[in-house]
Design a protein around this motif. Structure first.
Motif, short mmCIF file in Angstrom:
data_model
loop_
_atom_site.label_atom_id
_atom_site.label_comp_id
_atom_site.label_asym_id
_atom_site.label_seq_id
_atom_site.Cartn_x
_atom_site.Cartn_y
_atom_site.Cartn_z
N ILE A 137 13.04 47.55 62.32
CA ILE A 137 13.37 48.78 61.59
C ILE A 137 14.89 48.93 61.47
O ILE A 137 15.41 49.30 60.41
CB ILE A 137 12.75 50.01 62.29
CG1 ILE A 137 11.23 49.97 62.17
CG2 ILE A 137 13.28 51.30 61.67
CD1 ILE A 137 10.51 50.99 63.03
N ASP A 138 15.61 48.61 62.55
CA ASP A 138 17.08 48.63 62.48
C ASP A 138 17.59 47.73 61.36
O ASP A 138 18.49 48.11 60.61
CB ASP A 138 17.67 48.16 63.81
CG ASP A 138 17.77 49.27 64.84
OD1 ASP A 138 17.80 50.45 64.45
OD2 ASP A 138 17.82 48.95 66.04
N LEU A 139 17.02 46.55 61.26
CA LEU A 139 17.42 45.61 60.22
C LEU A 139 17.07 46.14 58.84
O LEU A 139 17.85 46.02 57.90
CB LEU A 139 16.75 44.25 60.45
CG LEU A 139 17.12 43.13 59.48
CD1 LEU A 139 18.63 42.85 59.53
CD2 LEU A 139 16.33 41.86 59.80
N SER A 140 15.90 46.76 58.71
CA SER A 140 15.47 47.34 57.43
C SER A 140 16.45 48.43 56.99
O SER A 140 16.79 48.53 55.81
CB SER A 140 14.06 47.93 57.55
OG SER A 140 13.13 46.94 57.94
N ILE A 141 16.88 49.24 57.95
CA ILE A 141 17.85 50.31 57.64
C ILE A 141 19.18 49.71 57.23
O ILE A 141 19.80 50.14 56.25
CB ILE A 141 18.01 51.24 58.85
CG1 ILE A 141 16.70 52.01 59.11
CG2 ILE A 141 19.18 52.21 58.64
CD1 ILE A 141 16.68 52.78 60.41
N LEU A 142 19.63 48.68 57.96
CA LEU A 142 20.90 48.01 57.65
C LEU A 142 20.87 47.43 56.24
O LEU A 142 21.86 47.52 55.49
CB LEU A 142 21.16 46.90 58.67
CG LEU A 142 22.47 46.13 58.52
CD1 LEU A 142 23.67 47.05 58.75
CD2 LEU A 142 22.51 44.94 59.49
N GLU A 143 19.73 46.86 55.85
CA GLU A 143 19.59 46.25 54.53
C GLU A 143 19.15 47.24 53.47
O GLU A 143 18.94 46.88 52.31
CB GLU A 143 18.59 45.09 54.61
CG GLU A 143 19.05 43.94 55.50
CD GLU A 143 18.03 42.83 55.60
OE1 GLU A 143 16.85 43.07 55.25
OE2 GLU A 143 18.41 41.73 56.03
#
Length: 235
Positions: A137-143
């Motif tokens: 989820i952190d990566l999804s938010i970053l992207e």
């Protein structure tokens, strides 16, 4: 060219192959496959309110006949995800803000009940799985990938919902989440949208800590607060 169902449906040791996707037919029918596809498209914001569902295009895309498509659409309409309009067909249903807020209140109580019921059933593997979803989820938010964000935050909650040992509760939550909740937030203001998403993922981390420490009362309160809508303009 659209191929008839019998040309694209194969039986391999109790499995279907539909549109290049392998489906265990013991667990998922063609209608269920179509249902899940449409529900996910609405859930991740690909299909927005008042969008008309084209049955023929959908059957071609998923490489199934019109029958399971129609069955799935009827079920989705019965669960308030779609609306059937005579001579116009099925459309994604629009819910007013007050209705959505009412549903979120119900979900908050039921989700908290599922979590506290699952507290003693959660294993280290479950904890690791939730931690992995938080990282994704952190990566999804970053992207700024909201579709993935929505997908994995749902998977996060489903870890403990699946361990609550209450099939009625699980079924009600699934229906509410699919039929009413859809995206938690959705907005063209991406900065505001992902700022809210970051806060919700911080909640996920705190929820994991409660499962680890077995803090039942704090877990219940955390999840009820997690579903409290702080940005009604984005639901």
């Amino acid at each position: 060219m659209f191929r008839p169902l019998y040309n694209i449906l194969y039986n391999i040791n109790n499995y279907y192959i539909v549109g290049g996707i392998i489906i265990n037919k013991k667990y998922l029918s063609l209608k269920d496959h179509v249902y899940d596809y449409i529900a996910n498209e609405i859930q991740n914001g690909t299909l927005l309110p008042n969008h008309k569902i084209n049955e023929l295009e959908l059957s071609k895309k998923l490489e199934v006949s019109r029958t399971p498509v129609r069955e799935a659409l009827i079920q989705l309409a019965s669960e308030n995800l779609l609306e059937y309009l005579p001579r116009r067909g099925f459309m994604v249903k629009e819910l007013d803000t007050e209705k959505k807020l009412d549903v979120f209140k119900v979900v908050s109580v039921l989700d908290a009940l599922a979590a506290t019921s699952a507290l003693d059933q959660i294993t280290e593997d479950d904890i690791e799985k939730m931690e992995e979803y938080v990282k994704i989820i952190d990566l999804s938010i970053l992207e700024k990938n909201y579709a993935d964000y929505q997908k994995y935050q749902k998977k996060f909650h489903n870890v403990y919902i699946g361990k609550c040992n209450n099939s009625t509760l699980t079924s009600i939550l699934e229906t509410l989440q699919n039929s009413f909740v859809r995206q938690v937030y959705l907005s063209n203001d991406t900065d505001k949208l992902f700022s809210a998403s970051e806060q919700m993922n911080l909640d996920h981390r705190e929820i994991i800590k409660c499962f680890q420490s077995k803090e039942k009362e704090r877990l219940e309160q955390l999840i009820r607060n997690h579903w409290e809508i702080k940005h009604p303009d984005m639901i």
